[in-house]
Scaffold this active site. Structure first.
Site, short mmCIF file in Angstrom:
data_model
loop_
_atom_site.label_atom_id
_atom_site.label_comp_id
_atom_site.label_asym_id
_atom_site.label_seq_id
_atom_site.Cartn_x
_atom_site.Cartn_y
_atom_site.Cartn_z
N HIS A 332 0.81 -1.21 0.00
CA HIS A 332 0.00 0.00 0.00
C HIS A 332 0.84 1.27 0.00
O HIS A 332 0.38 2.31 -0.48
CB HIS A 332 -0.94 0.01 1.21
CG HIS A 332 -2.15 -0.87 1.04
ND1 HIS A 332 -2.14 -2.20 1.39
CD2 HIS A 332 -3.38 -0.61 0.54
CE1 HIS A 332 -3.33 -2.72 1.12
NE2 HIS A 332 -4.09 -1.79 0.60
N GLY A 333 2.04 1.21 0.55
CA GLY A 333 2.84 2.42 0.54
C GLY A 333 4.19 2.26 1.19
O GLY A 333 4.38 1.40 2.05
#
Length: 485
Positions: A332-333
């Site tokens: 996700h990041g």
């Protein structure tokens, strides 16, 4: 090009649909047209970065062709030569390496600097711009290549079909992660029925309204909360901000997924659902069977099972769970907040597997309270810019000080209404709705209630579309959360 932008809704999409319908009814021509249209869609936002995606597509398609020649039996990767195994490893290295370079290189440098405390810290690389959708299309192509390698899928010899699959504009930028094994035959034989076309429009309109009327409305308030220093926020502000973001991210991403599924139906494709009312889950494990289903099943099938899954000793199984959720957070990041967010769910799933799930099954009240509180708290990690802010924010949520229960940031009526509607729509009302329709059919001894229900559904979707477009035209604030990934 956002699905909610006027240029997409009133120019790109109508032109593509009209041209697609008037083209000769030959599947090759239809697929080639979708490839060209999808390339234009991606080029509009990324220009020359489309070459990166074409390279990843060509790499995986070519290596899959080479690997397939060594398959002895379907359902097994036995019989591969050393060169074919090396080719598979090279494909993984390059595909994931490109993702790492664009998304995680600077994060890796920060981690190294933090761990080793160099006298002269490593410098961050400037000028790296994350290509749109790289996390999604990397997982798309790798699922195909791995399925071919393991003998679960016969190789696709048509480069145009494979390229069309990856570039398909409904799911290109922010998912869902569609596996080629699930839709391969739709590239050779698909039909668009009037009912299917109407259902596609209805699904798209519902998704658009979830995104625009609920997520966008709440996002203004949530962004205002998280832009303030925590010292300026009350406990009530923190809880309302966390609850608001919990609703915002669900309706933002599930709305996009619904739009993608609806758009695919307009061209005869059928994608699997990506969300199944996750907030009614009674455990963290069940939550991940309902939230972003395409990602959780991808990680389960290609990472968790290949690490031994449930077939290993308990400590190994728990370690596998933690690793998978570490991967989920990193996917996700590139930030410690995402890492901690993923690990938090992994830890709670391990705790559930160690016996806590038995308590949840015995106490319905505890189960219904446990997951919403966990999810709301975890989303703070997801939303915060750094761990320092997230830890203070969460600490303030749980410091129940009576003096601190005032709202320093005003809640507008439209935000309150959107949050209440969002909470109501987070519950699965389908069973009660079907029961109502069935009871009406038995009472009147006619199928008209079902016909009326379908007509009302179409009428409601049109009304929601008009209201959503009016909202889009009156506001320039129109973000998509998952475009960052």
């Amino acid at each position: 090009m956002l699905f909610t932008s006027p240029i997409f809704l009133f120019l790109f999409l109508p032109i593509v649909i009209i041209l697609y319908r008037i083209l000769p009814n030959r599947i090759f021509i239809k697929n080639l047209f979708l490839l060209l249209a999808s390339s234009m869609f991606y080029y509009y936002g990324e220009q020359e970065k489309i070459l990166i995606m074409y390279f990843v597509i060509l790499l995986n398609w070519g290596i899959a062709l080479y690997i397939d020649s060594g398959t002895i039996a379907e359902g097994t990767y036995k019989g591969k030569t050393k060169l074919q195994k090396v080719a598979m490893g090279l494909c993984l290295f390059i595909s994931i390496g490109l993702l790492w370079y664009y998304k995680y290189l600077n994060f890796s440098i920060e981690v190294l600097n933090a761990i080793f405390s160099f006298q002269k810290p490593l410098e961050l690389i400037s000028g790296i711009v994350l290509p749109l959708g790289i996390s999604f299309y990397t997982f798309h192509v790798l699922s195909y290549t791995l399925d071919v390698y393991c003998g679960r899928l016969k190789v696709e010899k048509s480069f145009f079909n494979f390229c069309s699959y990856v570039l398909m504009f409904p799911q290109l930028i922010a998912g869902p992660i569609v596996r080629y094994i699930d839709i391969k035959y739709q590239f050779y034989n698909r039909t668009i029925t009037p009912i299917g076309f109407v259902n596609g429009i209805r699904t798209f309109c519902y998704g658009l309204s979830k995104k625009v009327l609920i997520a966008n409305t709440i996002s203004v308030y949530v962004d205002n909360i998280f832009s303030k220093p925590v010292d300026m926020l009350s406990t009530a502000d923190c809880w309302l901000g966390a609850i608001g973001y919990t609703l915002q991210i669900y309706f933002d991403f599930s709305g996009y997924s619904s739009m993608a599924i609806g758009l695919a139906m307009l061209f005869g494709f059928h994608y699997k659902e990506n969300f199944n009312y996750p907030y009614i889950a009674k455990s963290a494990a069940e939550f991940w069977r309902r939230w972003h289903i395409s990602l959780s099943t991808w990680l389960r099938d290609y990472v968790y099972i290949n690490m031994g899954g449930n077939r290993v000793a308990a400590w190994r199984r728990y370690a596998n769970v933690l690793f998978v959720f570490l991967c989920s957070g990193l996917w996700h990041g590139a930030n410690f907040t995402f890492v901690c967010w993923g690990l938090l769910y992994g830890i709670f799933i391990v705790i559930e597997n160690m016996g806590f799930n038995k308590l949840l099954k015995k106490s319905s009240f505890l189960a219904h309270v446990y997951l919403p509180v966990l999810a709301t708290t975890a989303w703070v990690l997801f939303r915060a810019d750094d761990m320092a802010y997230a830890s203070i924010f969460i600490g303030k949520m749980y410091l129940f000080n009576a003096v601190d229960w005032h709202c320093s940031i005003k809640l507008e009526n439209n935000v309150i209404f959107a949050m209440l509607v969002g909470i109501a729509l987070s519950y699965d009302w389908r069973y009660l709705y079907k029961r109502l329709c069935i009871s009406l059919v038995y009472k009147v001894k006619s199928k008209k209630p079902f016909m009326i229900q379908k007509l009302l559904g179409v009428a409601l979707s049109i009304i929601l579309f008009v209201i959503s477009v009016a909202s889009i035209m009156s506001s320039s604030y129109n973000p998509f959360i998952y475009f960052r990934f």
